[in-house]
Design a protein around this motif. Structure first.
Motif, PDB file in Angstrom:
ATOM      1  N   PHE A  96      -4.935  48.157  27.706  1.00 23.70           N
ATOM      2  CA  PHE A  96      -3.769  47.883  28.550  1.00 23.70           C
ATOM      3  C   PHE A  96      -2.556  48.543  27.924  1.00 23.70           C
ATOM      4  CE2 PHE A  96      -4.158  44.585  25.390  1.00 23.70           C
ATOM      5  CZ  PHE A  96      -2.877  44.482  24.867  1.00 23.70           C
ATOM      6  N   GLU A  97      -1.465  48.602  28.671  1.00 20.16           N
ATOM      7  CA  GLU A  97      -0.205  49.072  28.113  1.00 20.16           C
ATOM      8  C   GLU A  97       0.802  47.936  28.175  1.00 20.16           C
ATOM      9  OE1 GLU A  97       2.678  52.933  28.473  1.00 20.16           O
ATOM     10  OE2 GLU A  97       2.435  51.694  30.261  1.00 20.16           O
TER      11      GLU A  97
ATOM     12  N   PHE B  23       2.342  41.098  33.675  1.00 15.98           N
ATOM     13  CA  PHE B  23       0.913  41.302  33.458  1.00 15.98           C
ATOM     14  C   PHE B  23       0.535  41.391  31.981  1.00 15.98           C
ATOM     15  CE2 PHE B  23       1.832  42.783  37.730  1.00 15.98           C
ATOM     16  CZ  PHE B  23       0.833  42.163  38.459  1.00 15.98           C
ATOM     17  N   GLU B  24       1.298  42.170  31.211  1.00 12.42           N
ATOM     18  CA  GLU B  24       1.054  42.256  29.773  1.00 12.42           C
ATOM     19  C   GLU B  24       2.349  42.615  29.058  1.00 12.42           C
ATOM     20  OE1 GLU B  24      -1.736  43.919  31.538  1.00 12.42           O
ATOM     21  OE2 GLU B  24      -0.263  45.281  32.397  1.00 12.42           O
ATOM     22  N   MET B  25       2.608  41.882  27.989  1.00  5.54           N
ATOM     23  CA  MET B  25       3.829  42.092  27.198  1.00  5.54           C
ATOM     24  C   MET B  25       3.614  41.469  25.830  1.00  5.54           C
ATOM     25  SD  MET B  25       5.822  39.161  29.305  1.00  5.54           S
ATOM     26  CE  MET B  25       4.516  39.216  30.551  1.00  5.54           C
TER      27      MET B  25
ATOM     28  N   THR C  86      -2.510  50.681  24.709  1.00  6.01           N
ATOM     29  CA  THR C  86      -2.725  52.121  24.903  1.00  6.01           C
ATOM     30  C   THR C  86      -1.673  52.706  25.832  1.00  6.01           C
ATOM     31  OG1 THR C  86      -5.118  51.736  24.693  1.00  6.01           O
ATOM     32  CG2 THR C  86      -4.446  53.850  25.625  1.00  6.01           C
ATOM     33  N   ALA C  87      -1.220  53.915  25.553  1.00  2.14           N
ATOM     34  CA  ALA C  87      -0.267  54.599  26.435  1.00  2.14           C
ATOM     35  C   ALA C  87      -0.894  54.824  27.805  1.00  2.14           C
ATOM     36  CB  ALA C  87       0.146  55.932  25.822  1.00  2.14           C
ATOM     37  N   TRP C  88      -0.099  54.635  28.850  1.00  2.00           N
ATOM     38  CA  TRP C  88      -0.612  54.673  30.218  1.00  2.00           C
ATOM     39  C   TRP C  88      -1.252  56.014  30.568  1.00  2.00           C
ATOM     40  CZ3 TRP C  88      -1.777  51.142  33.671  1.00  2.00           C
ATOM     41  CH2 TRP C  88      -1.979  51.520  34.999  1.00  2.00           C
ATOM     42  N   ASP C  89      -0.627  57.113  30.160  1.00  2.00           N
ATOM     43  CA  ASP C  89      -1.147  58.416  30.566  1.00  2.00           C
ATOM     44  C   ASP C  89      -2.501  58.733  29.933  1.00  2.00           C
ATOM     45  OD1 ASP C  89      -0.268  58.789  27.997  1.00  2.00           O
ATOM     46  OD2 ASP C  89       0.980  60.543  28.427  1.00  2.00           O
ATOM     47  N   GLY C  90      -2.892  57.996  28.913  1.00  2.00           N
ATOM     48  CA  GLY C  90      -4.191  58.238  28.286  1.00  2.00           C
ATOM     49  C   GLY C  90      -5.173  57.096  28.461  1.00  2.00           C
TER      50      GLY C  90
ATOM     51  N   ASP D 242     -13.692  48.734  26.403  1.00  2.00           N
ATOM     52  CA  ASP D 242     -14.735  48.473  27.396  1.00  2.00           C
ATOM     53  C   ASP D 242     -14.222  48.383  28.825  1.00  2.00           C
ATOM     54  OD1 ASP D 242     -16.750  48.114  25.290  1.00  2.00           O
ATOM     55  OD2 ASP D 242     -15.614  46.289  24.827  1.00  2.00           O
ATOM     56  N   ILE D 243     -13.036  47.814  28.996  1.00  2.00           N
ATOM     57  CA  ILE D 243     -12.451  47.665  30.322  1.00  2.00           C
ATOM     58  C   ILE D 243     -10.946  47.910  30.250  1.00  2.00           C
ATOM     59  CG2 ILE D 243     -14.169  45.986  31.135  1.00  2.00           C
ATOM     60  CD1 ILE D 243     -12.035  43.795  30.685  1.00  2.00           C
ATOM     61  N   ILE D 244     -10.351  48.163  31.398  1.00  2.00           N
ATOM     62  CA  ILE D 244      -8.894  48.220  31.521  1.00  2.00           C
ATOM     63  C   ILE D 244      -8.448  47.009  32.323  1.00  2.00           C
ATOM     64  CG2 ILE D 244      -6.913  49.462  32.487  1.00  2.00           C
ATOM     65  CD1 ILE D 244      -8.534  52.057  32.195  1.00  2.00           C
ATOM     66  N   MET D 245      -7.485  46.263  31.774  1.00  2.00           N
ATOM     67  CA  MET D 245      -6.817  45.208  32.538  1.00  2.00           C
ATOM     68  C   MET D 245      -5.330  45.418  32.315  1.00  2.00           C
ATOM     69  SD  MET D 245      -9.012  41.693  32.533  1.00  2.00           S
ATOM     70  CE  MET D 245      -7.986  41.127  33.888  1.00  2.00           C
ATOM     71  N   SER D 246      -4.715  46.181  33.218  1.00  2.00           N
ATOM     72  CA  SER D 246      -3.327  46.570  33.020  1.00  2.00           C
ATOM     73  C   SER D 246      -2.592  46.698  34.342  1.00  2.00           C
ATOM     74  CB  SER D 246      -3.275  47.897  32.250  1.00  2.00           C
ATOM     75  OG  SER D 246      -1.993  48.113  31.698  1.00  2.00           O
ATOM     76  N   GLY D 247      -2.917  45.813  35.278  1.00  2.00           N
ATOM     77  CA  GLY D 247      -2.271  45.853  36.586  1.00  2.00           C
ATOM     78  C   GLY D 247      -2.495  47.172  37.298  1.00  2.00           C
ATOM     79  N   MET D 248      -3.645  47.807  37.058  1.00  2.00           N
ATOM     80  CA  MET D 248      -3.899  49.118  37.653  1.00  2.00           C
ATOM     81  C   MET D 248      -4.221  49.001  39.131  1.00  2.00           C
ATOM     82  SD  MET D 248      -6.469  52.216  36.489  1.00  2.00           S
ATOM     83  CE  MET D 248      -5.446  52.679  35.084  1.00  2.00           C
ATOM     84  N   THR D 249      -3.510  49.778  39.931  1.00  2.00           N
ATOM     85  CA  THR D 249      -3.704  49.770  41.373  1.00  2.00           C
ATOM     86  C   THR D 249      -4.963  50.540  41.753  1.00  2.00           C
ATOM     87  OG1 THR D 249      -1.323  49.669  41.736  1.00  2.00           O
ATOM     88  CG2 THR D 249      -2.657  50.390  43.585  1.00  2.00           C
TER      89      THR D 249
END
Length: 265
Positions: free
Chosen positions: A42-43, A49-51, A82-86, A97-104
């Motif tokens: 996540f970022e 969502f994450e902070m 992790t930085a969003w662009d990567g 293993d997974i992304i949980m970062s409010g990704m649309t």
């Protein structure tokens, strides 16, 4: 002929089942269980969502959901900021293993990765500098080159600005909080982002109308690498369980533990 066909089928079924078992053993889900850790990418800085809280601990809706998913697996939750662009390349190369970062959920992203069932649906809206409060009454009023609008690079907020107010002067940022602070500090006129982030901020005037929400609704979901069907299915069950329980406690700590409403990374 029928007897021979049945005999061939009887021989083929155990072989197919054995193949399925071997495939399951090699799955990401099996790797997570053997490792005893669920690594979640996540970022931090995308409220709510994450902070990070004042102690440097990660909190938020996604963090609570990820912890619930790890608990259901009986493994330890391991956060990977992790930085969003990567973030998608890092998932593909198994940095987590997974992304949980409010990704649309988008079709373009779905070509590279899997999305589980959405856990939240939000719209895009505008966070406006207070100097425009009372004069700018809709995002449509900002469709003019004299207005500088910011957003985070590579997000659906950026896409919405370019599509809905293409005449505005657009400025992108690597970090969502920096885009918001640009508007907050008066260096830009407004910033565009998800209604969840904008609503949580509350530090500048929020200007939107019904068409803003209706034309830019978007769903966010847990992300897994392409082909990880068993892990995606587990994410679906976690989302369903939290939905059926009313998501009590999920994200509850975010609003009380956040360092500021718009945190600068």
């Amino acid at each position: 002929g029928l007897v021979a066909a049945l005999a061939i089928f009887a021989l083929a079924v155990p072989g197919a089942m054995a193949g399925d078992i071997e495939l399951a053993k090699k799955s990401t889900l099996e790797e997570i269980i053997k490792r005893g850790e669920l690594r979640v990418g996540f970022e931090a800085g995308y409220l709510p969502f994450e902070m990070a809280d004042k102690s440097g601990n990660f909190v938020g809706f996604d963090i609570d959901m990820a912890k619930a998913m790890a608990d259901a697996m009986g493994v330890k939750f391991v956060p990977v900021n992790t930085a969003w662009d990567g973030i998608i390349p890092a998932l593909v190369t198994k940095k987590f293993d997974i992304i949980m970062s409010g990704m649309t959920v988008t079709q373009q992203r779905n070509l590279k990765i899997n999305f589980a069932d959405p856990y939240i649906i939000v719209g895009q809206t505008i966070l406006l500098n207070k100097k425009h409060e009372g004069t700018v009454k809709s995002y449509k009023d900002l469709n003019d080159p004299k207005y500088v609008i910011t957003s985070k690079l590579g997000t659906t907020g950026e896409q919405a600005i370019k599509r809905l107010i293409p005449k505005a002067t657009y400025k992108s940022f690597e970090v969502v909080s920096e885009a918001a602070l640009e508007a907050l500090n008066g260096k830009a006129d407004a910033t565009g982002d998800s209604k969840g982030f904008v609503g949580f901020g509350g530090t500048v005037a929020n200007v939107s109308d019904r068409s803003t929400v209706e034309t830019a609704l978007a769903a966010s979901a847990v992300v897994t690498a392409a082909g990880n069907t068993t892990l995606t299915a587990h994410a679906d069950r976690t989302v369903l369980a939290d939905t059926e329980s009313g998501s009590k406690g999920v994200g509850a700590g975010a609003q009380t533990k956040a360092t500021t409403s718009v945190r600068q990374d």
